[in-house]
Motif scaffolding. Sequence first.
Motif, short mmCIF file in Angstrom:
data_model
loop_
_atom_site.label_atom_id
_atom_site.label_comp_id
_atom_site.label_asym_id
_atom_site.label_seq_id
_atom_site.Cartn_x
_atom_site.Cartn_y
_atom_site.Cartn_z
N LEU A 74 0.87 -1.17 0.00
CA LEU A 74 0.00 0.00 0.00
C LEU A 74 0.91 1.22 0.00
O LEU A 74 1.72 1.39 0.91
N ARG A 75 0.76 2.06 -1.01
CA ARG A 75 1.70 3.17 -1.18
C ARG A 75 1.00 4.39 -1.75
O ARG A 75 -0.10 4.29 -2.31
N PRO A 76 1.64 5.56 -1.64
CA PRO A 76 1.07 6.75 -2.29
C PRO A 76 1.03 6.57 -3.80
O PRO A 76 1.86 5.87 -4.39
N ALA A 77 0.06 7.21 -4.43
CA ALA A 77 -0.07 7.18 -5.88
C ALA A 77 -0.13 8.61 -6.40
O ALA A 77 -0.53 9.53 -5.68
N GLY A 78 0.29 8.77 -7.66
CA GLY A 78 0.30 10.11 -8.25
C GLY A 78 0.23 10.04 -9.76
O GLY A 78 -0.06 8.98 -10.34
N LEU A 115 -7.98 12.82 -10.37
CA LEU A 115 -7.87 12.11 -9.10
C LEU A 115 -6.43 11.97 -8.63
O LEU A 115 -6.14 12.03 -7.44
N LEU A 116 -5.52 11.75 -9.56
CA LEU A 116 -4.12 11.52 -9.20
C LEU A 116 -3.32 12.81 -9.07
O LEU A 116 -2.14 12.76 -8.73
N ASP A 117 -3.94 13.94 -9.31
CA ASP A 117 -3.27 15.22 -9.20
C ASP A 117 -3.20 15.61 -7.72
O ASP A 117 -4.24 15.80 -7.08
N PRO A 118 -2.01 15.76 -7.14
CA PRO A 118 -1.90 16.07 -5.70
C PRO A 118 -2.44 17.44 -5.32
O PRO A 118 -2.59 17.71 -4.13
N ARG A 119 -2.76 18.29 -6.28
CA ARG A 119 -3.39 19.57 -5.94
C ARG A 119 -4.76 19.38 -5.33
O ARG A 119 -5.24 20.22 -4.57
N HIS A 120 -5.41 18.28 -5.68
CA HIS A 120 -6.81 18.10 -5.30
C HIS A 120 -7.00 17.19 -4.09
O HIS A 120 -8.10 17.11 -3.55
N GLY A 121 -5.97 16.46 -3.68
CA GLY A 121 -6.12 15.55 -2.55
C GLY A 121 -4.95 14.59 -2.47
O GLY A 121 -3.83 14.92 -2.90
N ARG A 122 -5.20 13.42 -1.94
CA ARG A 122 -4.17 12.39 -1.80
C ARG A 122 -4.72 11.09 -2.37
O ARG A 122 -5.90 10.77 -2.20
N SER A 123 -3.86 10.32 -3.01
CA SER A 123 -4.25 9.04 -3.60
C SER A 123 -3.34 7.94 -3.08
O SER A 123 -2.15 8.16 -2.82
N LEU A 124 -3.89 6.75 -2.93
CA LEU A 124 -3.15 5.57 -2.52
C LEU A 124 -3.43 4.44 -3.50
O LEU A 124 -4.52 4.36 -4.07
N ALA A 125 -2.45 3.57 -3.68
CA ALA A 125 -2.60 2.39 -4.53
C ALA A 125 -2.18 1.16 -3.75
O ALA A 125 -1.28 1.21 -2.91
N VAL A 126 -2.85 0.05 -4.03
CA VAL A 126 -2.41 -1.26 -3.55
C VAL A 126 -1.87 -2.01 -4.75
O VAL A 126 -2.56 -2.14 -5.77
N GLY A 137 -7.39 4.29 -3.88
CA GLY A 137 -8.19 5.07 -2.95
C GLY A 137 -7.84 6.54 -3.08
O GLY A 137 -6.69 6.89 -3.38
N HIS A 138 -8.83 7.40 -2.88
CA HIS A 138 -8.62 8.83 -3.05
C HIS A 138 -9.25 9.60 -1.90
O HIS A 138 -10.33 9.25 -1.41
N HIS A 159 -11.16 -8.97 0.22
CA HIS A 159 -9.92 -9.29 0.94
C HIS A 159 -9.53 -8.16 1.90
O HIS A 159 -8.43 -8.18 2.44
N GLY A 160 -10.41 -7.20 2.10
CA GLY A 160 -10.12 -6.11 3.03
C GLY A 160 -9.30 -4.98 2.46
O GLY A 160 -8.87 -4.10 3.22
N LEU A 161 -9.08 -4.95 1.14
CA LEU A 161 -8.26 -3.88 0.57
C LEU A 161 -8.96 -2.53 0.66
O LEU A 161 -8.32 -1.51 0.93
N GLY A 162 -10.26 -2.52 0.42
CA GLY A 162 -11.00 -1.27 0.52
C GLY A 162 -10.94 -0.71 1.94
O GLY A 162 -10.76 0.51 2.12
N LEU A 163 -11.08 -1.57 2.93
CA LEU A 163 -11.00 -1.13 4.32
C LEU A 163 -9.62 -0.59 4.64
O LEU A 163 -9.49 0.45 5.31
N ALA A 164 -8.57 -1.27 4.18
CA ALA A 164 -7.21 -0.79 4.43
C ALA A 164 -7.00 0.59 3.82
O ALA A 164 -6.38 1.48 4.44
N LEU A 165 -7.54 0.82 2.62
CA LEU A 165 -7.42 2.13 1.99
C LEU A 165 -8.18 3.19 2.77
O LEU A 165 -7.67 4.29 3.00
N LEU A 166 -9.40 2.88 3.18
CA LEU A 166 -10.21 3.85 3.92
C LEU A 166 -9.54 4.22 5.24
O LEU A 166 -9.54 5.38 5.64
N ARG A 167 -8.97 3.24 5.92
CA ARG A 167 -8.31 3.52 7.19
C ARG A 167 -7.09 4.43 6.99
O ARG A 167 -6.87 5.37 7.75
#
Length: 232
Positions: A74-78, A115-126, A137-138, A159-167
């Motif tokens: 699970l890592r930052p995405a851009g 979505l992947l533009d850091p000006r608008h928020g933060r994104s994560l990828a699994v 996740g965004h 498999h709980g990936l959505g929950l991990a992203l939300l947390r």
Amino acid sequence: MKASRTRPERLWHRPFRRSDRRCATPEGQATRLPALTGGPYRTARPHPSATRTTGQAPEAPSRLSLPDGTGLLLRPAGPADRAAALAMHDRCSPAALRLRYHGPVRDAGRYLDHLLDPRHGRSLAVTAPDGRIVALGHLMWDDGEAELAVLVEDAWQRHGLGLALLRQLSATARAADVRTVYAVTHGTNTGLIAAMRRLDAPLDFRADDGTLVITATLAAGNPAGCTHRPDR
């Protein structure tokens, strides 16, 4: 006029119909951003987190382990992840995309640019062991609040990936002094509803014509972002 979450049909009735929503630049300067489905430009106001340092980023890369021993990252995405994210969208079923975007997705690449533009928020990828992105996740800044959204590839659901992203995204919001996060989804999206319930935060549910807005109030020290092992 600012869109109201009590009237969800004004937000995501179709993908990114948010011409009256405001996004912040990382430098904290006002800017003009185009609506993704056409329409007027809106002058953005800086989000508080854009002008302050919040310490160690809570979205630093972390390891996930599935019950079968599969190791994920699970890592930052851009913006550099656009091609891999678009490939994941191509592998997703129309049903999964419809639940995520509240309608047909005709140009996923266009949405991902935003979505992947850091000006608008933060994104994560699994990512899977072979490097493919299997979930996204965004967290999108919305004045003093933030919007949560996740998409998990069909073969990797339950498999709980959505929950991990939300947390983890909730932890990012708390680090930015944001205490209110919300998700806009379809009333039949039982997976997202169940994951939001497991954030251990007070929730408010508002439904309107099949669209459901789930608002979570995050307390300081809320452990929502502390678990890195998907358990379902």
